[in-house]
Design a protein around this motif. Sequence first.
Motif, PDB file in Angstrom:
ATOM      1  N   GLU A  18       0.828  -1.205   0.000  1.00 54.52           N
ATOM      2  CA  GLU A  18       0.000   0.000   0.000  1.00 54.52           C
ATOM      3  C   GLU A  18       0.867   1.262   0.000  1.00 54.52           C
ATOM      4  O   GLU A  18       0.504   2.276  -0.577  1.00 54.52           O
ATOM      5  N   SER A  19       2.060   1.159   0.597  1.00 54.15           N
ATOM      6  CA  SER A  19       2.969   2.305   0.642  1.00 54.15           C
ATOM      7  C   SER A  19       3.788   2.453  -0.643  1.00 54.15           C
ATOM      8  O   SER A  19       4.612   3.350  -0.753  1.00 54.15           O
ATOM      9  N   GLY A  20       3.572   1.555  -1.612  1.00 51.03           N
ATOM     10  CA  GLY A  20       4.209   1.690  -2.906  1.00 51.03           C
ATOM     11  C   GLY A  20       5.507   0.926  -3.100  1.00 51.03           C
ATOM     12  O   GLY A  20       6.139   1.034  -4.141  1.00 51.03           O
ATOM     13  N   HIS A  21       5.908   0.133  -2.119  1.00 53.83           N
ATOM     14  CA  HIS A  21       7.141  -0.641  -2.240  1.00 53.83           C
ATOM     15  C   HIS A  21       6.882  -1.941  -2.980  1.00 53.83           C
ATOM     16  O   HIS A  21       5.849  -2.578  -2.808  1.00 53.83           O
ATOM     17  N   LYS A  22       7.868  -2.348  -3.802  1.00 56.08           N
ATOM     18  CA  LYS A  22       7.725  -3.557  -4.610  1.00 56.08           C
ATOM     19  C   LYS A  22       8.703  -4.635  -4.153  1.00 56.08           C
ATOM     20  O   LYS A  22       9.802  -4.327  -3.698  1.00 56.08           O
ATOM     21  N   ILE A  23       8.275  -5.881  -4.317  1.00 53.70           N
ATOM     22  CA  ILE A  23       9.148  -7.020  -4.048  1.00 53.70           C
ATOM     23  C   ILE A  23       8.803  -8.125  -5.048  1.00 53.70           C
ATOM     24  O   ILE A  23       7.632  -8.326  -5.374  1.00 53.70           O
ATOM     25  N   VAL A  24       9.834  -8.783  -5.529  1.00 50.86           N
ATOM     26  CA  VAL A  24       9.642  -9.897  -6.448  1.00 50.86           C
ATOM     27  C   VAL A  24       9.603 -11.179  -5.639  1.00 50.86           C
ATOM     28  O   VAL A  24      10.455 -11.398  -4.766  1.00 50.86           O
ATOM     29  N   MET A  25       8.608 -12.014  -5.923  1.00 45.83           N
ATOM     30  CA  MET A  25       8.500 -13.321  -5.282  1.00 45.83           C
ATOM     31  C   MET A  25       8.662 -14.385  -6.356  1.00 45.83           C
ATOM     32  O   MET A  25       8.165 -14.215  -7.466  1.00 45.83           O
ATOM     33  N   ASP A  26       9.334 -15.472  -6.013  1.00 46.33           N
ATOM     34  CA  ASP A  26       9.615 -16.507  -6.995  1.00 46.33           C
ATOM     35  C   ASP A  26       9.234 -17.870  -6.451  1.00 46.33           C
ATOM     36  O   ASP A  26       9.799 -18.337  -5.466  1.00 46.33           O
ATOM     37  N   GLY A  27       8.267 -18.502  -7.091  1.00 46.81           N
ATOM     38  CA  GLY A  27       7.842 -19.843  -6.700  1.00 46.81           C
ATOM     39  C   GLY A  27       8.639 -20.925  -7.403  1.00 46.81           C
ATOM     40  O   GLY A  27       8.293 -22.094  -7.340  1.00 46.81           O
TER      41      GLY A  27
END
Length: 134
Positions: A18-27
């Motif tokens: 919600e604060s605009g930060h991004k993270i990549v998740m990898d399955g």
Amino acid sequence: MKSQVTWSKELQFTGVSESGHKIVMDGNQGKIGPSPMELVLMAAGGCSSVDVVSILEKARQAVSDCRVELEGTRADSVPSVYTAIHLHFVVSGKDLSEKHVARAVDLSMEKYCSVSLMLAKACEITHSFETVAA
């Protein structure tokens, strides 16, 4: 609190807070980012570390570093949920009081850390700590 997760490609997803930060998740065995379950473990470490440092600073302890080493044990079958998580805090500083560090860690684990308290409803959560003179 809101967030969004969008599929990128293969089993890779981008989460936006919600604060605009991004993270990549990898399955896909963490080729380009942590898996969602690794993020759960890191979230417990981050949440509890915020508490520990905050409590120690309020107690006027000269903290110079705080690291938490986490080990999660997962079920062998699907869903492979965490069955146990251990958090080991390594707190560095000048003239740290073991009593204050123990209290800070206990308060985080038993009262303040939302992530660990939520996870404790589904698995065993244990903790330990050590202090290091800096």
